[in-house]
Design an enzyme around this catalytic site. Sequence first.
Site, PDB file in Angstrom:
ATOM      1  N   ALA A  36       0.807  -1.219   0.000  1.00 24.44           N
ATOM      2  CA  ALA A  36       0.000   0.000   0.000  1.00 24.44           C
ATOM      3  C   ALA A  36       0.844   1.275   0.000  1.00 24.44           C
ATOM      4  O   ALA A  36       0.377   2.321  -0.450  1.00 24.44           O
ATOM      5  CB  ALA A  36      -0.937   0.005   1.206  1.00 24.44           C
ATOM      6  N   TYR A  37       2.058   1.215   0.492  1.00 22.66           N
ATOM      7  CA  TYR A  37       2.922   2.397   0.526  1.00 22.66           C
ATOM      8  C   TYR A  37       3.514   2.703  -0.851  1.00 22.66           C
ATOM      9  O   TYR A  37       4.058   3.772  -1.069  1.00 22.66           O
ATOM     10  CB  TYR A  37       4.084   2.221   1.491  1.00 22.66           C
ATOM     11  CG  TYR A  37       3.734   1.903   2.913  1.00 22.66           C
ATOM     12  CD1 TYR A  37       2.451   2.069   3.430  1.00 22.66           C
ATOM     13  CD2 TYR A  37       4.706   1.410   3.765  1.00 22.66           C
ATOM     14  CE1 TYR A  37       2.159   1.755   4.737  1.00 22.66           C
ATOM     15  CE2 TYR A  37       4.426   1.104   5.079  1.00 22.66           C
ATOM     16  CZ  TYR A  37       3.154   1.272   5.564  1.00 22.66           C
ATOM     17  OH  TYR A  37       2.879   0.958   6.861  1.00 22.66           O
TER      18      TYR A  37
END
Length: 193
Positions: A36-37
């Site tokens: 997700a980063y």
Amino acid sequence: DEPGLATIDVYRRRGGYEMVRRALELGANLIDTAEAYRTEHIVGKALVGLPRDSYVLSTKKGPRDKDRLISAQEYRAGVEAGLQRLGLEYVDVLHVHGVMPHEYSHVREEILPVLQQFRDEGKIRWLGITENFSGDTTHQTLQAALKDKVWDVMMVGFNMLNHTARHTVLPETQAQGVGTLCMFAVRRALSIP
């Protein structure tokens, strides 16, 4: 609108891999990233040529795609893609990322067996889980996960605005020997009146 994207964009523009390399040169040895980063490829680039035993790598993959929980096969494919982005054959810790209390039974039944298979295949060393602290400030997910006694590492929200984990999570992680990482230790919210 997604948290952290400005930081990620700065990493992309200013050579985030150089920051990771510098941190390692200065003695850091735990690297935490996540699908997700959108930083796995940056971290992977920074790790090229380094001895694999010189760092511990933690990454995360969530149990959902938009508004639906994903299948075991989708989770497996996502983890394999993360390993490719990292350019690694294995990671030290793989966390199921941002699990809400109502999602935990799905994680236990559908995703946990995938993690155990990855461990058996040598693609991960330790099984991890992170709560979705923004929506689970009382740590219901981790309290449920601790009852199963299958998790090696947990990531818990803990800061001076909310330190309830001191009573609800940390004593049990210590008793079980579960590695504990704190998230949201320092946030921008602390500087906004």
